[in-house]
Design a protein around this motif. Structure first.
Motif, short mmCIF file in Angstrom:
data_model
loop_
_atom_site.label_atom_id
_atom_site.label_comp_id
_atom_site.label_asym_id
_atom_site.label_seq_id
_atom_site.Cartn_x
_atom_site.Cartn_y
_atom_site.Cartn_z
N ALA A 1 -25.86 18.34 -9.12
CA ALA A 1 -26.58 18.11 -7.88
C ALA A 1 -28.03 17.84 -8.23
O ALA A 1 -28.57 18.42 -9.17
CB ALA A 1 -26.47 19.33 -6.98
N ALA B 1 -35.13 15.59 -10.06
CA ALA B 1 -34.95 16.94 -10.57
C ALA B 1 -33.56 17.44 -10.20
O ALA B 1 -33.02 17.07 -9.15
CB ALA B 1 -36.01 17.88 -9.98
N ALA B 2 -33.00 18.27 -11.08
CA ALA B 2 -31.69 18.86 -10.80
C ALA B 2 -31.85 19.92 -9.73
O ALA B 2 -32.88 20.59 -9.66
CB ALA B 2 -31.11 19.45 -12.08
N GLY B 3 -30.78 20.05 -8.93
CA GLY B 3 -30.79 21.08 -7.90
C GLY B 3 -30.92 20.48 -6.52
O GLY B 3 -31.65 19.51 -6.33
N THR C 1 -40.04 9.82 -13.71
CA THR C 1 -39.93 11.09 -14.43
C THR C 1 -38.68 11.82 -13.98
O THR C 1 -38.22 11.63 -12.84
CB THR C 1 -41.14 12.01 -14.16
OG1 THR C 1 -41.17 12.32 -12.76
CG2 THR C 1 -42.44 11.35 -14.57
N THR C 2 -38.12 12.61 -14.87
CA THR C 2 -36.92 13.35 -14.50
C THR C 2 -36.89 14.71 -15.17
O THR C 2 -37.45 14.88 -16.27
CB THR C 2 -35.65 12.53 -14.85
OG1 THR C 2 -34.52 13.20 -14.32
CG2 THR C 2 -35.48 12.38 -16.34
N GLU C 3 -36.30 15.65 -14.50
CA GLU C 3 -36.04 16.97 -15.09
C GLU C 3 -34.58 17.29 -14.84
O GLU C 3 -34.07 17.06 -13.73
CB GLU C 3 -36.93 18.03 -14.46
CG GLU C 3 -38.37 17.91 -14.87
CD GLU C 3 -39.21 19.10 -14.41
OE1 GLU C 3 -38.63 20.10 -13.99
OE2 GLU C 3 -40.44 18.97 -14.48
N GLU C 4 -33.94 17.79 -15.86
CA GLU C 4 -32.50 18.05 -15.73
C GLU C 4 -32.14 19.32 -16.47
O GLU C 4 -32.76 19.67 -17.48
CB GLU C 4 -31.71 16.87 -16.30
CG GLU C 4 -30.24 16.94 -15.95
CD GLU C 4 -29.42 15.84 -16.60
OE1 GLU C 4 -28.25 15.73 -16.27
OE2 GLU C 4 -29.95 15.12 -17.47
N GLU C 5 -31.14 20.00 -15.98
CA GLU C 5 -30.67 21.20 -16.66
C GLU C 5 -29.16 21.29 -16.45
O GLU C 5 -28.66 21.01 -15.35
CB GLU C 5 -31.36 22.43 -16.07
CG GLU C 5 -31.04 23.70 -16.83
CD GLU C 5 -31.87 24.88 -16.30
OE1 GLU C 5 -33.03 24.66 -15.88
OE2 GLU C 5 -31.35 26.01 -16.31
N GLY D 1 -24.34 20.74 -13.59
CA GLY D 1 -25.70 20.21 -13.75
C GLY D 1 -26.62 20.75 -12.67
O GLY D 1 -26.90 20.08 -11.69
N LEU D 2 -27.02 21.98 -12.86
CA LEU D 2 -27.92 22.64 -11.92
C LEU D 2 -28.87 23.52 -12.69
O LEU D 2 -28.49 24.06 -13.73
CB LEU D 2 -27.13 23.54 -10.95
CG LEU D 2 -26.45 22.89 -9.76
CD1 LEU D 2 -25.62 23.92 -9.02
CD2 LEU D 2 -27.48 22.29 -8.81
N PRO D 3 -30.08 23.71 -12.19
CA PRO D 3 -30.97 24.65 -12.87
C PRO D 3 -30.48 26.07 -12.65
O PRO D 3 -29.85 26.37 -11.63
CB PRO D 3 -32.32 24.42 -12.19
CG PRO D 3 -32.00 23.81 -10.88
CD PRO D 3 -30.72 23.08 -11.03
#
Lengths: 482, 442
Positions: free
Chosen positions: A70, A88-90, B50-54, B73-75
């Protein structure tokens, strides 16, 4: 084209709705905050994806995978075309609220309150059961069909069967700085089956792929295991007795549904706004000019129900529509997203697609096809003294700047004296897109879409697409053995 | 070390897993892309993304030996732990074969926290503001645009990514590292007939190691208009002197063969091909592989013979993303350099052909198409050799490698590869490639 009022999104059931969890007011306010200066445009893209896949090799299941992600993305398009994008994830209100700061390069700031809902990937065990059961049945039917009607037992020979099936469910919500808010659920499933049979030391390989169905049950309804098995085994038997293909310039008949990929690659990509407006397309420079016969019309239509590229709105929230690319032989239109529409000084066409929230939208095709004309398909074949009848095209390469293309022909038969006389081994067909369009002699009345397993790649992003066309006769393509 | 991996691992074991492994990845990235304006003199279009992923992935082995795999795929993967475990059990229920063909779980007790001097973490990653990157790209675009007017810049993009990996398994392995990657992509398009559209790419762990000028030079060489060459006398064997960039294309083309483990023995070949995930500063370098085995150099081909293969326990399992199961993949293919300097590839005053751009096409019959080359005699340029073609068996191509240069160049030909210059002898006949297709009509 005036901005349409799309402020009242279609409401989905709560379990399938992002807007049931997220505050629509926050979504709209955040999108509005992205475009703070005159002439700027901003949008907010929210996505939640659930994924399941199973695989199988002869008699054995392979790894099953369950997953989900997500994420959210914000974008601003500046009046002169510059783009700022941040993802961004989430999916929670804190992450969404931080996006305007991220876009200004100020970092995410302190992470906000926890998500309003537990973060999870709800796993539906029935999804994997259903996909696995389907593949097991396809394998059983294939081995049964392989053993039938044959003097020698193919089951004694080396038989290799492998298959993979996937199902994906994507919830999407888009808010724009123009006040629009829309959400949609896009389900999709597909399979790929490979059959290799070694017979008299000569291995022959056949692949069947299909997809586009909303879920495993519909996949089974559209593509019954017995039908897949029959197609695979028929194709394998034809390949086993196939003749060498001819070499040189020849007439090519594209079977209905078999040649749509050629129009997708040679015409569709050339009319995508990013390439077309940068003068990287041989076709786009001919807008308004005649490039084919009067009965040639090529469209991209995401509004058709149940095809892989179908959607109510695009990934910028713009309503989708049937876009005519070539009309009555004349180049008529381009596929535009917001950024390319700004360059063109016109409205978008609802053609923006992104592989995930991590990616920037690009103008892309969805369901692209040549519309039906009037010719009887049998009449088309009967008109050809010598040529080939292409039943399945494989991978290809197109240079959109020159329109030169090359495709592998996976299945074809030789046409002589107006009849299909013998299956052919795989071959290569090549030519130039503009000359091929000019070389179209007849278009049939039997539009058919491909099996729906198509995946198009562009700038590292994959997108599910479908293609279609009726029987088409083209003069002046070049054929050689693969 | 991420608390996510440890917590989830313990939760899996407490829930009855016989074995388990948790892979956690967090990444942030930025891409700055520049497209020249549509009209001459108009401002270029700048895109900054820009991207941030976890993401977190878990593999479990249940009491029946069945493997399960799930990812999210979630922080803050810990808050998704329960559903992730549930998904992994569901996956395991579809593994009646007991995981015989599944990737192994990895090594036993060992802790690796990036300690080697691998130079894979760039403290300057994304430190420059996007405007400075854009200025660098503008300069580069101007330089590329000065290529004689035959080509134009379509776009130029620089991507930077910083990734932190954490891995833990129930056998006692614990590992983590942070790695950065920069990737440059330059696309040129023809501005006059005869030129070609090309994309030239470079990758490195640190921005300072990225060869921007080399990328521009090679892109211009590849895209420039062809200058047809005359085929040499068929009776004369002309040695081919591949520049490191051309040798890199050659290596990328023969990679499937080199990795197959089925390489035949061809006496006379000087090729030594390795896969090396330990080279300082290279994009494929990591301290441990996708399941925790320490990475190493794997010798694949030596003297034309297959002497090694990538293996599941040899540090060769790669995980491009938390969404992927570990799989055998090269981390960085390399033709090891020998003593020869590039000039030393030319041994005497006889005719030679220096190859800057080559296309190697595999098939039942392999072909080597020289897109950009020069005839040399005693090191002096004698005229263009573009458009010459050789066709024959792969064995001839490999057996012909007689001298290997001493300086490796690193490139990105779909995958990161490194190669020194090569001399290939004995390829004949070289003939001019047919401009058209067969005129035979069916």
């Amino acid at each position: 084209m005036p901005i349409q009022d799309r402020s009242d999104p279609v409401r989905l059931p709560p379990g399938h709705s992002l807007l049931a969890r997220l505050d629509p007011v926050l979504m709209r306010q955040t999108a509005a905050a992205l475009a703070s200066r005159p002439g700027e445009y901003g949008d907010l893209f929210v996505e939640e994806v659930r994924h399941g896949e199973v695989s199988r090799r002869r008699g054995r299941s392979g790894p099953a995978v369950v997953g989900g992600w997500a994420g959210v993305a914000a974008r601003r398009i500046e009046p002169r075309g510059g783009v700022r994008h941040s993802s961004a994830a989430g999916v929670d209100e804190a992450t969404i609220g931080a996006l305007p700061r991220r876009l200004r390069g100020e970092g995410a700031g302190r992470r906000g309150a926890p998500a309003p809902e537990p973060r999870s990937i709800p796993c539906d065990p029935h999804l994997l059961d259903s996909l696995a059961g389907y593949l097991e049945e396809v394998e059983a039917e294939t081995l049964r069909a392989l053993g039938e009607g044959s003097a020698s037992s193919h089951l004694d020979a080396g038989v290799f069967f492998s298959a993979r099936a996937q199902a994906r469910s994507q919830m999407v919500a888009v808010a724009t700085s123009e006040g629009d808010l829309a959400e949609e659920m896009r389900d999709w499933s597909a399979f790929s089956v490979t059959l290799a049979v070694e017979h008299r030391g000569d291995p022959a390989l056949e692949v069947a792929q299909a997809g586009g169905a909303r879920g495993p049950d519909r996949l089974r309804a559209l593509h019954a295991p017995s039908d897949i098995a029959r197609r695979l085994v028929e194709a394998w038997r034809e390949t086993s007795s196939a003749a060498s293909p001819p070499s040189g310039e020849t007439a090519v008949i594209l079977a209905p549904g078999a040649g749509g990929i050629l129009f997708h690659e040679a015409c569709g990509h050339a009319l995508e706004g990013d390439r077309a407006l940068r003068d990287r397309s041989a076709l786009a420079s001919l807008v308004g000019e005649v490039v084919g016969p009067r009965d040639l019309t090529l469209v991209d239509d995401p509004t058709l129900d149940g095809l892989p590229g179908s959607r109510r709105f695009d990934d910028e929230g713009w309503p989708t529509a049937r876009i005519v690319l070539i009309e009555a032989g004349r180049v008529a239109g381009l596929l535009l997203d917001r950024a390319t529409a700004l360059r063109a000084g016109t409205a978008p066409t609802g053609s923006a697609r992104r592989e995930s929230y991590r990616d920037l939208p690009l103008p892309r095709m969805t369901n692209t096809f040549v519309t039906e004309a009037t010719r009887d398909p049998a009449e088309i074949v009967a008109s050809v003294a010598k040529g080939i009848y292409v039943e399945e095209l494989g991978a290809g390469r197109v240079d959109t700047a020159t329109a030169d293309f090359t495709f592998r022909v996976r299945r074809a038969s030789l046409v002589a004296g107006g009849r299909r006389v013998a299956p052919l081994r795989p071959c290569i067909v090549s030519g130039n897109g503009l000359r091929a369009l000019a070389g179209i002699r007849m278009i049939g009345a039997d539009l058919r879409f491909d099996a729906g397993a198509g995946e198009c790649g562009k700038e590292g992003q994959r997108a599910r697409t479908s293609v279609g066309q009726p029987t088409i006769l083209i003069d002046g393509l070049w054929v050689r053995p693969a | 070390m991420s608390g996510v991996t440890e917590d989830l691992l313990q939760a899996a074991l407490a829930a009855g897993a016989l074995e388990a492994e948790v892979f956690w990845k967090r990444g942030r990235g930025r891409r700055v892309a520049l497209e020249p304006g549509l009209q001459p003199g108009s401002a270029p279009v700048l895109t900054v993304s820009t991207t941030e992923e976890e993401g977190t992935a878990i593999r479990v082995v249940d009491r029946q030996g069945r493997h399960g795999f799930a990812w999210i795929g979630l922080p803050g993967g810990e808050s998704a732990g329960a559903s992730l475990l549930e998904a992994a059990w569901a996956s395991a229920r579809h593994d009646p074969e007991g995981g015989a063909a599944r990737p192994p779980l990895g090594p036993g007790p060992r802790t690796i926290v990036e300690g080697k001097d691998l130079r894979i973490d760039d403290p300057e990653c994304m430190a420059l503001p996007p405007e400075r990157i854009a200025a660098l790209l503008l300069e580069a675009a101007a330089e590329a645009g000065e290529g004689g007017g035959a080509v134009a810049v379509d776009h130029l993009a620089l991507s930077e990514v910083e990734t932190t990996i954490s891995l833990a398994n129930s056998r006692g392995f614990r590992g983590s590292y942070t790695k950065s990657l920069v990737f440059l992509s330059l696309a040129l398009v023809p501005a006059e007939p005869g030129a070609a559209a090309v994309v030239e790419e470079r990758s490195a762990c640190r921005l300072a190691d990225l060869d921007l000028r080399g990328c521009i030079r090679d892109a211009l060489l590849r895209a420039g208009p062809s200058r047809p060459g005359q085929a040499p006398d068929a009776s004369e064997a002309v040695p081919l002197l591949l520049t490191p960039r051309a040798a890199a294309s050659f290596l990328a083309a023969i990679a499937p063969w080199a990795l197959s483990g089925e390489a035949g023995i061809w006496k006379g070949s000087s090729l030594l091909i390795v896969d090396d995930a330990t080279l300082a500063g290279r994009p494929g370098t990591t301290p441990f592989d996708g399941v925790g085995y320490e990475t190493r150099r794997t010798i694949l081909v030596q003297d034309g013979a297959s002497v090694g293969r990538l293996s599941a326990e040899g540090g060769n399992l790669v995980r491009p993303s938390y969404r992927d199961l570990p799989r055998l993949e090269p981390a960085g293919l390399l033709i090891l350099p020998a003593g020869g300097l590039h000039g030393g590839l030319i041994s005497d005053e006889s005719l030679a052909l220096s190859v800057h751009v080559v296309e190697v096409v595999p098939g039942p019959t392999w072909s080597l198409r020289i897109r950009r080359g020069e005839f040399l005699r005693g090191g002096v340029a004698m005229g263009p050799a573009d458009g010459l073609l050789w066709e024959g068996p792969l064995a001839s191509l490999l057996r012909g490698v007689s001298v290997v240069g001493g300086e490796v160049g690193f490139y990105h030909c779909g995958v990161p590869v490194g190669a020194p210059g090569l001399r290939i002898d004995g390829l004949r006949p070289l003939r001019a490639e047919s401009p058209g297709r067969s005129a035979q009509r069916v």
